[in-house]
Scaffold this motif. Sequence first.
Motif, PDB file in Angstrom:
ATOM      1  N   MET A 128       0.854  -1.303  -0.018  1.00  0.00           N
ATOM      2  CA  MET A 128       0.024  -0.019   0.101  1.00  0.00           C
ATOM      3  C   MET A 128       0.872   1.194  -0.196  1.00  0.00           C
ATOM      4  SD  MET A 128      -3.224   0.799   2.605  1.00  0.00           S
ATOM      5  CE  MET A 128      -2.079   1.920   3.548  1.00  0.00           C
ATOM      6  N   ILE A 129       0.279   2.259  -0.846  1.00  0.00           N
ATOM      7  CA  ILE A 129       1.241   3.607  -1.099  1.00  0.00           C
ATOM      8  C   ILE A 129       0.885   4.365   0.472  1.00  0.00           C
ATOM      9  CG2 ILE A 129       1.458   5.746  -1.816  1.00  0.00           C
ATOM     10  CD1 ILE A 129       1.794   4.695  -4.307  1.00  0.00           C
ATOM     11  N   ALA A 130       2.125   4.700   1.172  1.00  0.00           N
ATOM     12  CA  ALA A 130       1.848   5.446   2.573  1.00  0.00           C
ATOM     13  C   ALA A 130       1.026   6.724   2.102  1.00  0.00           C
ATOM     14  CB  ALA A 130       3.169   5.623   2.996  1.00  0.00           C
ATOM     15  N   PRO A 131       0.421   7.126   3.181  1.00  0.00           N
ATOM     16  CA  PRO A 131      -0.419   8.244   3.254  1.00  0.00           C
ATOM     17  C   PRO A 131       0.866   9.641   3.236  1.00  0.00           C
ATOM     18  CG  PRO A 131      -0.769   7.296   5.167  1.00  0.00           C
ATOM     19  CD  PRO A 131      -0.034   6.310   4.592  1.00  0.00           C
ATOM     20  N   ILE A 132       0.474  10.601   2.550  1.00  0.00           N
ATOM     21  CA  ILE A 132       1.453  11.839   2.462  1.00  0.00           C
ATOM     22  C   ILE A 132       0.871  12.769   3.163  1.00  0.00           C
ATOM     23  CG2 ILE A 132       2.442  13.714   1.201  1.00  0.00           C
ATOM     24  CD1 ILE A 132       2.527  11.638  -1.219  1.00  0.00           C
ATOM     25  N   GLU A 133       1.554  13.282   4.328  1.00  0.00           N
ATOM     26  CA  GLU A 133       1.219  14.134   5.254  1.00  0.00           C
ATOM     27  C   GLU A 133       1.783  15.472   5.059  1.00  0.00           C
ATOM     28  OE1 GLU A 133      -1.603  15.249   7.305  1.00  0.00           O
ATOM     29  OE2 GLU A 133      -1.448  13.146   8.091  1.00  0.00           O
ATOM     30  N   THR A 165       0.726  18.674   6.592  1.00  0.00           N
ATOM     31  CA  THR A 165       0.750  19.415   7.697  1.00  0.00           C
ATOM     32  C   THR A 165       1.363  18.817   9.048  1.00  0.00           C
ATOM     33  OG1 THR A 165      -1.219  18.904   8.491  1.00  0.00           O
ATOM     34  CG2 THR A 165      -1.309  20.584   6.627  1.00  0.00           C
ATOM     35  N   LEU A 166       1.865  19.753   9.839  1.00  0.00           N
ATOM     36  CA  LEU A 166       2.568  19.409  11.072  1.00  0.00           C
ATOM     37  C   LEU A 166       1.015  19.052  12.045  1.00  0.00           C
ATOM     38  CD1 LEU A 166       4.582  19.072  13.119  1.00  0.00           C
ATOM     39  CD2 LEU A 166       4.352  21.519  13.715  1.00  0.00           C
ATOM     40  N   ALA A 167       0.063  19.623  11.965  1.00  0.00           N
ATOM     41  CA  ALA A 167      -0.872  19.387  12.558  1.00  0.00           C
ATOM     42  C   ALA A 167      -1.438  17.659  12.459  1.00  0.00           C
ATOM     43  CB  ALA A 167      -2.130  19.987  12.624  1.00  0.00           C
ATOM     44  N   GLY A 168      -1.434  17.468  11.057  1.00  0.00           N
ATOM     45  CA  GLY A 168      -1.765  16.301  10.612  1.00  0.00           C
ATOM     46  C   GLY A 168      -0.812  15.035  11.004  1.00  0.00           C
ATOM     47  N   LEU A 169       0.508  15.598  10.992  1.00  0.00           N
ATOM     48  CA  LEU A 169       1.554  14.606  11.430  1.00  0.00           C
ATOM     49  C   LEU A 169       1.575  14.276  13.103  1.00  0.00           C
ATOM     50  CD1 LEU A 169       4.262  13.133  10.727  1.00  0.00           C
ATOM     51  CD2 LEU A 169       5.454  15.255  11.419  1.00  0.00           C
ATOM     52  N   ARG A 170       1.177  15.198  13.814  1.00  0.00           N
ATOM     53  CA  ARG A 170       1.108  15.165  15.332  1.00  0.00           C
ATOM     54  C   ARG A 170      -0.073  14.244  15.512  1.00  0.00           C
ATOM     55  NH1 ARG A 170       3.909  20.489  17.245  1.00  0.00           N
ATOM     56  NH2 ARG A 170       5.839  19.783  17.357  1.00  0.00           N
ATOM     57  N   ARG A 198       6.717   2.268  14.110  1.00  0.00           N
ATOM     58  CA  ARG A 198       6.268   3.185  13.279  1.00  0.00           C
ATOM     59  C   ARG A 198       7.358   3.829  12.330  1.00  0.00           C
ATOM     60  NH1 ARG A 198       0.801   2.604  12.177  1.00  0.00           N
ATOM     61  NH2 ARG A 198      -0.299   1.769  14.159  1.00  0.00           N
ATOM     62  N   VAL A 199       7.139   4.032  11.153  1.00  0.00           N
ATOM     63  CA  VAL A 199       8.028   4.644  10.361  1.00  0.00           C
ATOM     64  C   VAL A 199       7.892   5.929   9.396  1.00  0.00           C
ATOM     65  CG1 VAL A 199       9.893   4.526   8.424  1.00  0.00           C
ATOM     66  CG2 VAL A 199       9.414   2.573  10.112  1.00  0.00           C
ATOM     67  N   ILE A 200       8.432   7.033   9.864  1.00  0.00           N
ATOM     68  CA  ILE A 200       8.145   8.331   9.192  1.00  0.00           C
ATOM     69  C   ILE A 200       9.177   8.836   8.169  1.00  0.00           C
ATOM     70  CG2 ILE A 200       7.668  10.767   9.199  1.00  0.00           C
ATOM     71  CD1 ILE A 200       7.003  10.444  12.261  1.00  0.00           C
ATOM     72  N   VAL A 201       8.817   8.819   6.846  1.00  0.00           N
ATOM     73  CA  VAL A 201      10.177   9.365   6.035  1.00  0.00           C
ATOM     74  C   VAL A 201       9.753  10.780   5.691  1.00  0.00           C
ATOM     75  CG1 VAL A 201      10.925   8.950   3.718  1.00  0.00           C
ATOM     76  CG2 VAL A 201      10.578   7.077   4.880  1.00  0.00           C
ATOM     77  N   THR A 202      10.785  11.506   5.808  1.00  0.00           N
ATOM     78  CA  THR A 202      10.302  12.978   5.548  1.00  0.00           C
ATOM     79  C   THR A 202      10.989  13.328   4.102  1.00  0.00           C
ATOM     80  OG1 THR A 202      12.317  14.041   6.426  1.00  0.00           O
ATOM     81  CG2 THR A 202      10.224  13.276   8.037  1.00  0.00           C
ATOM     82  N   ILE A 203      10.219  14.029   3.393  1.00  0.00           N
ATOM     83  CA  ILE A 203      10.771  14.802   2.036  1.00  0.00           C
ATOM     84  C   ILE A 203      10.727  16.186   2.092  1.00  0.00           C
ATOM     85  CG2 ILE A 203      10.792  14.736  -0.428  1.00  0.00           C
ATOM     86  CD1 ILE A 203       9.432  12.029  -0.280  1.00  0.00           C
ATOM     87  N   LEU A 220       8.699   3.698  -1.850  1.00  0.00           N
ATOM     88  CA  LEU A 220       8.550   3.263  -0.778  1.00  0.00           C
ATOM     89  C   LEU A 220       7.536   2.193  -0.250  1.00  0.00           C
ATOM     90  CD1 LEU A 220       8.998   6.959   1.062  1.00  0.00           C
ATOM     91  CD2 LEU A 220      10.516   5.219   1.252  1.00  0.00           C
ATOM     92  N   GLU A 221       6.799   1.788  -1.208  1.00  0.00           N
ATOM     93  CA  GLU A 221       5.554   1.093  -1.062  1.00  0.00           C
ATOM     94  C   GLU A 221       5.841  -0.283  -0.621  1.00  0.00           C
ATOM     95  OE1 GLU A 221       3.395   0.689  -4.619  1.00  0.00           O
ATOM     96  OE2 GLU A 221       1.818  -0.149  -3.840  1.00  0.00           O
ATOM     97  N   SER A 222       6.964  -0.888  -0.876  1.00  0.00           N
ATOM     98  CA  SER A 222       7.240  -2.200  -0.631  1.00  0.00           C
ATOM     99  C   SER A 222       7.835  -2.262   0.778  1.00  0.00           C
ATOM    100  CB  SER A 222       8.350  -2.841  -1.657  1.00  0.00           C
ATOM    101  OG  SER A 222       9.570  -2.148  -1.615  1.00  0.00           O
ATOM    102  N   ILE A 223       8.276  -1.319   1.175  1.00  0.00           N
ATOM    103  CA  ILE A 223       8.859  -1.204   2.644  1.00  0.00           C
ATOM    104  C   ILE A 223       8.140  -1.100   3.703  1.00  0.00           C
ATOM    105  CG2 ILE A 223      10.640  -0.001   4.144  1.00  0.00           C
ATOM    106  CD1 ILE A 223      12.161   0.767   1.564  1.00  0.00           C
ATOM    107  N   GLY A 224       6.652  -0.479   3.228  1.00  0.00           N
ATOM    108  CA  GLY A 224       5.756  -0.602   4.272  1.00  0.00           C
ATOM    109  C   GLY A 224       5.886   0.817   5.283  1.00  0.00           C
ATOM    110  N   VAL A 225       6.340   1.968   4.980  1.00  0.00           N
ATOM    111  CA  VAL A 225       6.507   2.986   5.964  1.00  0.00           C
ATOM    112  C   VAL A 225       4.870   3.427   6.381  1.00  0.00           C
ATOM    113  CG1 VAL A 225       8.580   3.572   4.684  1.00  0.00           C
ATOM    114  CG2 VAL A 225       6.547   5.091   4.299  1.00  0.00           C
ATOM    115  N   ASP A 226       4.827   4.168   7.483  1.00  0.00           N
ATOM    116  CA  ASP A 226       3.633   4.475   7.871  1.00  0.00           C
ATOM    117  C   ASP A 226       3.069   5.853   7.474  1.00  0.00           C
ATOM    118  OD1 ASP A 226       2.865   2.217  10.022  1.00  0.00           O
ATOM    119  OD2 ASP A 226       5.022   2.806  10.261  1.00  0.00           O
ATOM    120  N   VAL A 227       3.763   6.672   7.196  1.00  0.00           N
ATOM    121  CA  VAL A 227       3.587   8.197   6.708  1.00  0.00           C
ATOM    122  C   VAL A 227       4.751   8.580   5.888  1.00  0.00           C
ATOM    123  CG1 VAL A 227       4.051   9.526   8.670  1.00  0.00           C
ATOM    124  CG2 VAL A 227       2.444  10.262   7.152  1.00  0.00           C
TER     125      VAL A 227
END
Length: 281
Positions: A1-6, A8-13, A52-57, A84-91
Amino acid sequence: MIAPIETTLAGLRARTTAWRKAGETIGVVPTMGALHQGHLSLARAARDTCDRVIVTIFVNPKQFNNPEDLENYPRTEQDDAKKLESIGVDVIYVPDGAQMYPDGFATNVSVGGLTDMLCGAHRPGHFDGVATVVSKLFLQTSADKAFFGEKDYQQLQIVRRMAADLDIPIEVIGCPTIREIDGLAMSSRNLLLSDRARAKAAALPDVMEDMRVALAKGALMSDIVDVAKAKIIAAGFNDVEYLELRDSDQLKPLNKANANSRLFAAAWLAGVRLIDNVGVH
Ligand code: AMP
């Protein structure tokens, strides 16, 4: 599954607060996108050790001392999400400039000492930009562990110093450099090389490997560095910005390898600045 893209900081928090409540550990992988196997190895290391894994771009304007370099930096967000799909990051956290540096933003995080040398000496302000954005990302994600590549070894040491000095409760983990088949360290900047230039690029790690072997046998830098630089230029590079042996912790200059030394290089090829480093012991 493609991880959701966040974005905003509010959404991330909202996400990280729920994870923390559930007692889950969080890993963060800060990147500037144009992801390759080097970045993916960091995401995998995070996946292996954190709940849980967060990748930031975020292509951080504050760490570019050259506007053209910022303009040309590759941006491939949709492809990045797919990779990033195959790795399964959370956001995937992709803040925009206004989110990171709103009007009135006035704080600069500057790490002394370690930033004066090597890349720091040639890219004024670069590591202040890195330390500022990384400290923000650490605080925004409230991660337990952060994963950085040894490819940018000086950056790794600066980030470690910054987190320790500011009492940010995060473990900074260094991961090995991932290379192309010919030995060139993977880098988003490699995309900027023409096929012709790309064919010459492996001369840098080749020469460094020869130096590593010689230094490990006891050769002195002062005896081998000029010939090594000449070989890099003869292979088609335009300039060797630095080629230095340093200790791996404080990055102090060395003429002879010890149990904890590293060889560092930056060189220009067809308008692209390539960096590399390798442990020597
Ligand atoms: P960048 O997107 O270039 O800012 O890099 C983001 C992270 O990926 C940094 O921690 C880099 O050190 C790491 N990285 C970049 N290239 C490599 C590589 N070839 N091997 C391992 N990590 C890398």
